[in-house]
Design a protein around this motif. Structure first.
Motif, PDB file in Angstrom:
ATOM      1  N   ALA A 167     -11.725 -21.195   6.350  1.00 20.59           N
ATOM      2  CA  ALA A 167     -11.507 -21.762   7.694  1.00 20.59           C
ATOM      3  C   ALA A 167     -12.735 -21.548   8.575  1.00 20.59           C
ATOM      4  O   ALA A 167     -13.152 -22.448   9.309  1.00 20.59           O
ATOM      5  N   ASN A 168     -13.314 -20.348   8.480  1.00 17.18           N
ATOM      6  CA  ASN A 168     -14.522 -20.057   9.259  1.00 17.18           C
ATOM      7  C   ASN A 168     -15.658 -21.002   8.864  1.00 17.18           C
ATOM      8  O   ASN A 168     -16.370 -21.547   9.715  1.00 17.18           O
ATOM      9  N   ALA A 169     -15.828 -21.174   7.565  1.00 15.55           N
ATOM     10  CA  ALA A 169     -16.911 -22.028   7.074  1.00 15.55           C
ATOM     11  C   ALA A 169     -16.699 -23.474   7.509  1.00 15.55           C
ATOM     12  O   ALA A 169     -17.655 -24.158   7.907  1.00 15.55           O
ATOM     13  N   VAL A 192     -10.243 -30.977   9.878  1.00 13.46           N
ATOM     14  CA  VAL A 192      -9.789 -30.251   8.685  1.00 13.46           C
ATOM     15  C   VAL A 192      -9.309 -28.855   9.085  1.00 13.46           C
ATOM     16  O   VAL A 192      -8.308 -28.353   8.569  1.00 13.46           O
ATOM     17  N   VAL A 193     -10.008 -28.232  10.030  1.00 18.83           N
ATOM     18  CA  VAL A 193      -9.598 -26.903  10.495  1.00 18.83           C
ATOM     19  C   VAL A 193      -8.231 -26.979  11.162  1.00 18.83           C
ATOM     20  O   VAL A 193      -7.370 -26.116  10.940  1.00 18.83           O
ATOM     21  N   THR A 194      -8.011 -28.013  11.984  1.00 19.44           N
ATOM     22  CA  THR A 194      -6.752 -28.125  12.730  1.00 19.44           C
ATOM     23  C   THR A 194      -5.579 -28.554  11.860  1.00 19.44           C
ATOM     24  O   THR A 194      -4.425 -28.469  12.306  1.00 19.44           O
ATOM     25  N   GLN A 201      -7.190 -18.411  13.054  1.00 25.70           N
ATOM     26  CA  GLN A 201      -7.691 -18.208  14.416  1.00 25.70           C
ATOM     27  C   GLN A 201      -8.747 -19.240  14.804  1.00 25.70           C
ATOM     28  O   GLN A 201      -9.061 -19.373  15.994  1.00 25.70           O
ATOM     29  N   LYS A 202      -9.283 -19.954  13.847  1.00 29.09           N
ATOM     30  CA  LYS A 202     -10.309 -20.948  14.138  1.00 29.09           C
ATOM     31  C   LYS A 202      -9.722 -22.279  14.601  1.00 29.09           C
ATOM     32  O   LYS A 202     -10.440 -23.103  15.183  1.00 29.09           O
ATOM     33  N   ALA A 237      -3.978 -18.380  22.919  1.00 28.69           N
ATOM     34  CA  ALA A 237      -5.325 -18.249  22.354  1.00 28.69           C
ATOM     35  C   ALA A 237      -6.370 -18.280  23.477  1.00 28.69           C
ATOM     36  O   ALA A 237      -6.178 -18.934  24.501  1.00 28.69           O
ATOM     37  N   PRO A 238      -7.470 -17.548  23.312  1.00 34.62           N
ATOM     38  CA  PRO A 238      -8.536 -17.594  24.333  1.00 34.62           C
ATOM     39  C   PRO A 238      -9.034 -19.014  24.599  1.00 34.62           C
ATOM     40  O   PRO A 238      -9.362 -19.358  25.735  1.00 34.62           O
ATOM     41  N   ALA A 239      -9.073 -19.843  23.558  1.00 34.17           N
ATOM     42  CA  ALA A 239      -9.524 -21.221  23.737  1.00 34.17           C
ATOM     43  C   ALA A 239      -8.577 -22.005  24.640  1.00 34.17           C
ATOM     44  O   ALA A 239      -8.992 -22.944  25.327  1.00 34.17           O
TER      45      ALA A 239
END
Length: 250
Positions: A167-169, A192-194, A201-202, A237-239
């Protein structure tokens, strides 16, 4: 007597001719003087107009120079701001990785056992090698080699699609495309992350990145919708707090 009259007549004619000649010369000089005055006045007017035009050009050149300086300053501040944000997220990424439990290699299944696809991917994976590959891609990004970073992160998620750092990548793959000002590719990567990594967390940060790209692509409606989706799905989330601040300004 006739002779005297004739002489006087001829003398009178001579005087008239001489007077006429003097008059013609004076008139010519007057006209020349008038022409010279008018010409000098015209030249003076043109000179003043040229001086005013030159002054205007000079002022415009100075204004352009000031605007160029302001633009360069704003661009520098933006680049510096982007760099600080990137450094912050990179540092945060490194800190979170240290807090996360290290993945252990999966045990090999018994012969004939039914093995799910994600487990098959994890089998034989070396956590140290996975971490090293991730760090190598991250080094490219930190150095500003965004094209190489995008290629490295894409290769990473292809090699470790279900790894602990996938996920980070994928998230940094989107950032690498954004750094190259390719918002279409950035949105594709962050989507793709979402979706695939929605529970990580990403995901909230990916929604925020998507909104940023949509805004830059001239689609404020979609950008606003993405921010609202972020708030609805990840309210703590902070975002999400950043998303709320952005919505207040829209």
């Amino acid at each position: 007597m006739r002779r005297l009259t004739l002489v006087l007549l001829l003398a009178g004619l001579g005087c008239s001719a001489a007077h006429a000649g003097v008059f013609d010369d004076d008139e010519a000089r007057r006209q020349i003087a008038d022409l010279r005055i008018k010409t000098e006045a015209r030249f003076d007017q043109q000179s003043r107009a040229q001086l005013e035009l030159s002054a205007q050009i000079q002022r415009q050149a100075e204004e352009i120079a000031q605007l160029r300086g302001l633009l360069e300053t704003l661009m520098y501040k933006q680049e510096t701001g982007d760099k600080r944000v990137q450094d912050f997220y990179l540092d945060l990424d490194s800190r979170l990785r240290k807090l996360e439990p290290q993945a252990q290699p999966a045990a090999a299944p018994a012969d004939g056992a039914d093995v799910p696809g994600d487990v098959k991917t994890a089998i034989g994976t070396d956590p140290a090698k996975e971490s090293a590959d991730y760090d190598a891609a991250l080094v490219h990004f930190k150095a500003g080699r965004y094209k190489e970073a995008a290629a490295a992160f894409a290769a990473f998620v292809g090699k470790y699609p279900n790894g602990s750092l996938a996920a980070n990548a994928q998230y940094w793959l989107g950032n690498a495309w954004y750094a190259q000002r390719n918002c279409a590719k950035a949105i594709e990567a962050q989507t793709v992350v979402t979706t695939k990594y929605a529970a990580t967390q990403k995901a909230p940060d990916a929604w925020l990145a998507i909104s940023t790209c949509q805004q830059e692509m001239g689609n404020p409606k979609a950008a606003k919708a993405s921010l609202q989706t972020l708030i609805d799905k990840y309210p703590t989330a902070p975002a999400a707090e950043t998303a709320r601040e952005r919505l207040k300004k829209k």
